[in-house]
Design a protein around this motif. Sequence first.
Motif, PDB file in Angstrom:
ATOM      1  N   GLY A 254     -56.992 -10.221 -34.218  1.00 48.59           N
ATOM      2  CA  GLY A 254     -56.996  -9.718 -32.853  1.00 48.59           C
ATOM      3  C   GLY A 254     -57.730  -8.398 -32.732  1.00 48.59           C
ATOM      4  O   GLY A 254     -58.457  -8.153 -31.754  1.00 48.59           O
ATOM      5  N   LEU A 255     -57.566  -7.538 -33.729  1.00 54.10           N
ATOM      6  CA  LEU A 255     -58.222  -6.237 -33.710  1.00 54.10           C
ATOM      7  C   LEU A 255     -59.739  -6.382 -33.846  1.00 54.10           C
ATOM      8  O   LEU A 255     -60.511  -5.693 -33.161  1.00 54.10           O
ATOM      9  CB  LEU A 255     -57.669  -5.354 -34.827  1.00 54.10           C
ATOM     10  CG  LEU A 255     -58.181  -3.918 -34.888  1.00 54.10           C
ATOM     11  CD1 LEU A 255     -57.898  -3.187 -33.580  1.00 54.10           C
ATOM     12  CD2 LEU A 255     -57.554  -3.180 -36.065  1.00 54.10           C
ATOM     13  N   LEU A 256     -60.176  -7.289 -34.716  1.00 57.10           N
ATOM     14  CA  LEU A 256     -61.610  -7.526 -34.864  1.00 57.10           C
ATOM     15  C   LEU A 256     -62.210  -8.034 -33.555  1.00 57.10           C
ATOM     16  O   LEU A 256     -63.290  -7.601 -33.136  1.00 57.10           O
ATOM     17  CB  LEU A 256     -61.860  -8.535 -35.990  1.00 57.10           C
ATOM     18  CG  LEU A 256     -63.319  -8.929 -36.250  1.00 57.10           C
ATOM     19  CD1 LEU A 256     -64.181  -7.712 -36.527  1.00 57.10           C
ATOM     20  CD2 LEU A 256     -63.396  -9.918 -37.407  1.00 57.10           C
ATOM     21  N   ALA A 257     -61.480  -8.938 -32.886  1.00 61.10           N
ATOM     22  CA  ALA A 257     -61.957  -9.455 -31.603  1.00 61.10           C
ATOM     23  C   ALA A 257     -61.979  -8.355 -30.549  1.00 61.10           C
ATOM     24  O   ALA A 257     -62.887  -8.312 -29.707  1.00 61.10           O
ATOM     25  CB  ALA A 257     -61.065 -10.610 -31.146  1.00 61.10           C
ATOM     26  N   LYS A 258     -61.009  -7.459 -30.590  1.00 57.35           N
ATOM     27  CA  LYS A 258     -60.911  -6.386 -29.605  1.00 57.35           C
ATOM     28  C   LYS A 258     -62.013  -5.342 -29.792  1.00 57.35           C
ATOM     29  O   LYS A 258     -62.649  -4.908 -28.826  1.00 57.35           O
ATOM     30  CB  LYS A 258     -59.545  -5.713 -29.723  1.00 57.35           C
ATOM     31  CG  LYS A 258     -59.301  -4.554 -28.768  1.00 57.35           C
ATOM     32  CD  LYS A 258     -59.021  -5.045 -27.379  1.00 57.35           C
ATOM     33  CE  LYS A 258     -58.687  -3.900 -26.451  1.00 57.35           C
ATOM     34  NZ  LYS A 258     -58.439  -4.358 -25.065  1.00 57.35           N
ATOM     35  N   LEU A 259     -62.253  -4.943 -31.037  1.00 64.84           N
ATOM     36  CA  LEU A 259     -63.243  -3.894 -31.304  1.00 64.84           C
ATOM     37  C   LEU A 259     -64.673  -4.422 -31.321  1.00 64.84           C
ATOM     38  O   LEU A 259     -65.626  -3.668 -31.107  1.00 64.84           O
ATOM     39  CB  LEU A 259     -62.916  -3.203 -32.630  1.00 64.84           C
ATOM     40  CG  LEU A 259     -61.605  -2.414 -32.664  1.00 64.84           C
ATOM     41  CD1 LEU A 259     -61.369  -1.829 -34.044  1.00 64.84           C
ATOM     42  CD2 LEU A 259     -61.599  -1.314 -31.607  1.00 64.84           C
ATOM     43  N   GLY A 260     -64.828  -5.706 -31.617  1.00 65.27           N
ATOM     44  CA  GLY A 260     -66.139  -6.354 -31.531  1.00 65.27           C
ATOM     45  C   GLY A 260     -67.224  -5.690 -32.369  1.00 65.27           C
ATOM     46  O   GLY A 260     -67.029  -5.425 -33.564  1.00 65.27           O
ATOM     47  N   PRO A 261     -68.375  -5.383 -31.753  1.00 62.57           N
ATOM     48  CA  PRO A 261     -69.524  -4.826 -32.480  1.00 62.57           C
ATOM     49  C   PRO A 261     -69.194  -3.537 -33.231  1.00 62.57           C
ATOM     50  O   PRO A 261     -69.764  -3.280 -34.294  1.00 62.57           O
ATOM     51  CB  PRO A 261     -70.543  -4.567 -31.369  1.00 62.57           C
ATOM     52  CG  PRO A 261     -70.181  -5.522 -30.286  1.00 62.57           C
ATOM     53  CD  PRO A 261     -68.686  -5.624 -30.331  1.00 62.57           C
ATOM     54  N   GLN A 262     -68.289  -2.742 -32.679  1.00 60.22           N
ATOM     55  CA  GLN A 262     -67.896  -1.496 -33.340  1.00 60.22           C
ATOM     56  C   GLN A 262     -67.309  -1.782 -34.718  1.00 60.22           C
ATOM     57  O   GLN A 262     -67.663  -1.131 -35.714  1.00 60.22           O
ATOM     58  CB  GLN A 262     -66.867  -0.762 -32.474  1.00 60.22           C
ATOM     59  CG  GLN A 262     -66.300   0.514 -33.088  1.00 60.22           C
ATOM     60  CD  GLN A 262     -65.198   1.112 -32.229  1.00 60.22           C
ATOM     61  OE1 GLN A 262     -64.985   0.717 -31.083  1.00 60.22           O
ATOM     62  NE2 GLN A 262     -64.500   2.078 -32.788  1.00 60.22           N
ATOM     63  N   ALA A 263     -66.420  -2.777 -34.789  1.00 54.84           N
ATOM     64  CA  ALA A 263     -65.808  -3.141 -36.068  1.00 54.84           C
ATOM     65  C   ALA A 263     -66.815  -3.835 -36.980  1.00 54.84           C
ATOM     66  O   ALA A 263     -66.834  -3.607 -38.197  1.00 54.84           O
ATOM     67  CB  ALA A 263     -64.600  -4.037 -35.832  1.00 54.84           C
ATOM     68  N   GLU A 264     -67.640  -4.690 -36.393  1.00 51.94           N
ATOM     69  CA  GLU A 264     -68.628  -5.410 -37.197  1.00 51.94           C
ATOM     70  C   GLU A 264     -69.603  -4.448 -37.872  1.00 51.94           C
ATOM     71  O   GLU A 264     -69.980  -4.639 -39.037  1.00 51.94           O
ATOM     72  CB  GLU A 264     -69.370  -6.408 -36.312  1.00 51.94           C
ATOM     73  CG  GLU A 264     -68.490  -7.563 -35.842  1.00 51.94           C
ATOM     74  CD  GLU A 264     -69.170  -8.441 -34.812  1.00 51.94           C
ATOM     75  OE1 GLU A 264     -70.385  -8.227 -34.582  1.00 51.94           O
ATOM     76  OE2 GLU A 264     -68.506  -9.317 -34.244  1.00 51.94           O
ATOM     77  N   ALA A 265     -70.022  -3.413 -37.155  1.00 54.17           N
ATOM     78  CA  ALA A 265     -70.927  -2.425 -37.739  1.00 54.17           C
ATOM     79  C   ALA A 265     -70.261  -1.697 -38.896  1.00 54.17           C
ATOM     80  O   ALA A 265     -70.897  -1.413 -39.918  1.00 54.17           O
ATOM     81  CB  ALA A 265     -71.374  -1.424 -36.672  1.00 54.17           C
ATOM     82  N   ARG A 266     -68.975  -1.423 -38.737  1.00 57.26           N
ATOM     83  CA  ARG A 266     -68.243  -0.727 -39.801  1.00 57.26           C
ATOM     84  C   ARG A 266     -68.092  -1.626 -41.033  1.00 57.26           C
ATOM     85  O   ARG A 266     -68.239  -1.170 -42.165  1.00 57.26           O
ATOM     86  CB  ARG A 266     -66.875  -0.291 -39.280  1.00 57.26           C
ATOM     87  CG  ARG A 266     -66.083   0.563 -40.252  1.00 57.26           C
ATOM     88  CD  ARG A 266     -64.774   1.053 -39.608  1.00 57.26           C
ATOM     89  NE  ARG A 266     -63.945   1.752 -40.565  1.00 57.26           N
ATOM     90  CZ  ARG A 266     -64.031   3.043 -40.837  1.00 57.26           C
ATOM     91  NH1 ARG A 266     -64.933   3.800 -40.216  1.00 57.26           N
ATOM     92  NH2 ARG A 266     -63.242   3.616 -41.734  1.00 57.26           N
ATOM     93  N   ILE A 267     -67.808  -2.915 -40.802  1.00 56.76           N
ATOM     94  CA  ILE A 267     -67.694  -3.864 -41.916  1.00 56.76           C
ATOM     95  C   ILE A 267     -69.023  -3.961 -42.658  1.00 56.76           C
ATOM     96  O   ILE A 267     -69.066  -3.979 -43.902  1.00 56.76           O
ATOM     97  CB  ILE A 267     -67.262  -5.253 -41.405  1.00 56.76           C
ATOM     98  CG1 ILE A 267     -65.830  -5.196 -40.847  1.00 56.76           C
ATOM     99  CG2 ILE A 267     -67.330  -6.284 -42.533  1.00 56.76           C
ATOM    100  CD1 ILE A 267     -65.414  -6.465 -40.123  1.00 56.76           C
ATOM    101  N   ARG A 268     -70.118  -4.021 -41.904  1.00 57.91           N
ATOM    102  CA  ARG A 268     -71.445  -4.129 -42.517  1.00 57.91           C
ATOM    103  C   ARG A 268     -71.741  -2.904 -43.390  1.00 57.91           C
ATOM    104  O   ARG A 268     -72.227  -3.020 -44.523  1.00 57.91           O
ATOM    105  CB  ARG A 268     -72.507  -4.276 -41.422  1.00 57.91           C
ATOM    106  CG  ARG A 268     -73.903  -4.584 -41.957  1.00 57.91           C
ATOM    107  CD  ARG A 268     -74.877  -4.817 -40.815  1.00 57.91           C
ATOM    108  NE  ARG A 268     -74.466  -5.950 -39.980  1.00 57.91           N
ATOM    109  CZ  ARG A 268     -73.962  -5.848 -38.750  1.00 57.91           C
ATOM    110  NH1 ARG A 268     -73.822  -4.647 -38.194  1.00 57.91           N
ATOM    111  NH2 ARG A 268     -73.620  -6.911 -38.071  1.00 57.91           N
ATOM    112  N   GLU A 269     -71.425  -1.728 -42.874  1.00 60.32           N
ATOM    113  CA  GLU A 269     -71.660  -0.505 -43.634  1.00 60.32           C
ATOM    114  C   GLU A 269     -70.779  -0.457 -44.878  1.00 60.32           C
ATOM    115  O   GLU A 269     -71.228  -0.044 -45.955  1.00 60.32           O
ATOM    116  CB  GLU A 269     -71.396   0.716 -42.752  1.00 60.32           C
ATOM    117  CG  GLU A 269     -71.716   2.043 -43.435  1.00 60.32           C
ATOM    118  CD  GLU A 269     -71.545   3.233 -42.508  1.00 60.32           C
ATOM    119  OE1 GLU A 269     -71.717   4.372 -42.967  1.00 60.32           O
ATOM    120  OE2 GLU A 269     -71.242   3.013 -41.308  1.00 60.32           O
ATOM    121  N   ALA A 270     -69.528  -0.909 -44.720  1.00 61.86           N
ATOM    122  CA  ALA A 270     -68.615  -0.927 -45.866  1.00 61.86           C
ATOM    123  C   ALA A 270     -69.105  -1.874 -46.947  1.00 61.86           C
ATOM    124  O   ALA A 270     -69.024  -1.573 -48.147  1.00 61.86           O
ATOM    125  CB  ALA A 270     -67.204  -1.333 -45.414  1.00 61.86           C
TER     126      ALA A 270
END
Length: 280
Positions: A254-270
């Motif tokens: 749910g959090l990933l869906a809520k944060l969307g691109p913001q979370a995806e960018a962080r995952i990519r950087e991680a």
Amino acid sequence: MTSSSVAELIRSSMGRLSPGERKVARALLAHYPSAGLGTTHELAQRAGVSAPTVVRFVAHLQFDSYKEFQQVLRDEVQERKASPLTIPQRVTKDDLRAVSAGVFTQAIEQTYASLPDDELDRAVNLLADTGRHVTCFGGRYSHLLATYLDLHLRQLRPGTTVHPHTPAHHAGFLLDVGKRDICVVFDFRRYQRDVVDLAVHAHGHGAKILLVTDPWLSPAAEVADIVLPVRVDGPSPFDSIVPATAVVESLVAGLLAKLGPQAEARIREADELAGDFTLD
């Protein structure tokens, strides 16, 4: 009566209760189950309603009488105290796979059936507030869930930690926790005093409390802003964290869906940073 706890029945019935009955429900959940073990007059006073409203509330939950309602609560008090020494073994060496599959499937289904959508949504929205710091903590076993959630949260948003499961580390947390904090608390029956005390202290200093607990509710529920009850049934006499783990993963989804691109960018950087430390 159903195998659901009284607390689960209350939450699932909340939308169908009258305003006065909802006051009784909130008073009971705020001091569960002790508020329901007194007289109808005492519960009515606590809720600020009349005794007949309490009687109608109990009838709305499909109890034949206040006496039956209290007996179920007393039975729950005993279930709260259950231990591996009092819970029967469910399996033999010949039916391990079938019994385990059945118990876990039913426990997960019952957990999700009793989780209100709005409460799950509120939990996700709270965790999505990146202006707040998230601290996860739990007890001897439930600390594993706190660690598991934190490992996911730190990939999705900044400002998240897991509180060490050692009293020696409590002082700094007690001093620093405040209004910009979210505490995700895991506490299950045979509830731990230090876990409850940390939650109470954090609430008293303005932190938001998200509690994941069993159907009988940790005492920390009295100060929790959001309560997510999960089943603890397992094939052995030990309480299971399988349903709780499923709910944790639902929060992550749910959090990933809520944060969307913001979370995806962080995952990519991680992932890019992690690549320096992993084998191809």
